[in-house]
Design a protein around this motif. Sequence first.
Motif, PDB file in Angstrom:
ATOM      1  N   VAL A  14       0.842  -1.191   0.000  1.00  0.00           N
ATOM      2  CA  VAL A  14       0.000   0.000   0.000  1.00  0.00           C
ATOM      3  C   VAL A  14       0.880   1.244   0.000  1.00  0.00           C
ATOM      4  N   GLU A  15       1.981   1.218   0.728  1.00  0.00           N
ATOM      5  CA  GLU A  15       2.897   2.362   0.775  1.00  0.00           C
ATOM      6  C   GLU A  15       3.488   2.651  -0.610  1.00  0.00           C
ATOM      7  N   GLN A  16       3.861   1.621  -1.347  1.00  0.00           N
ATOM      8  CA  GLN A  16       4.383   1.815  -2.706  1.00  0.00           C
ATOM      9  C   GLN A  16       3.320   2.426  -3.612  1.00  0.00           C
ATOM     10  N   LYS A  17       2.097   1.944  -3.493  1.00  0.00           N
ATOM     11  CA  LYS A  17       1.009   2.479  -4.319  1.00  0.00           C
ATOM     12  C   LYS A  17       0.727   3.932  -3.954  1.00  0.00           C
ATOM     13  N   LYS A  18       0.792   4.245  -2.674  1.00  0.00           N
ATOM     14  CA  LYS A  18       0.577   5.620  -2.213  1.00  0.00           C
ATOM     15  C   LYS A  18       1.635   6.547  -2.801  1.00  0.00           C
ATOM     16  N   LYS A  19       2.896   6.127  -2.762  1.00  0.00           N
ATOM     17  CA  LYS A  19       3.980   6.946  -3.315  1.00  0.00           C
ATOM     18  C   LYS A  19       3.826   7.115  -4.818  1.00  0.00           C
ATOM     19  N   LEU A  20       3.418   6.066  -5.517  1.00  0.00           N
ATOM     20  CA  LEU A  20       3.187   6.147  -6.954  1.00  0.00           C
ATOM     21  C   LEU A  20       2.077   7.154  -7.253  1.00  0.00           C
ATOM     22  N   ALA A  21       0.975   7.075  -6.529  1.00  0.00           N
ATOM     23  CA  ALA A  21      -0.147   7.993  -6.736  1.00  0.00           C
ATOM     24  C   ALA A  21       0.274   9.436  -6.467  1.00  0.00           C
ATOM     25  N   GLU A  22       1.056   9.645  -5.424  1.00  0.00           N
ATOM     26  CA  GLU A  22       1.531  10.998  -5.110  1.00  0.00           C
ATOM     27  C   GLU A  22       2.430  11.528  -6.226  1.00  0.00           C
TER      28      GLU A  22
END
Length: 63
Positions: A14-22
């Motif tokens: 989830v953290e990787q996806k959050k960083k990608l979205a940001e």
Amino acid sequence: MPTYHVEMLEGRTVEQKKKLAEAITRVSVEILGGAPDAVDIIISDIKRENWATGGKLWSEPRT
């Protein structure tokens, strides 16, 4: 503003996806203008048995 559809093999956190979205949002606003709230990102996790490259499923052993 844009809507991005990101398809990738499952397994990211989830953290990787959050960083990608940001990051996608930040770059979109920098290049296209507009507000971050107007950028939509849809992330689809694809099971390895449902993705093939070169005629070979990603669930199969790679050589």
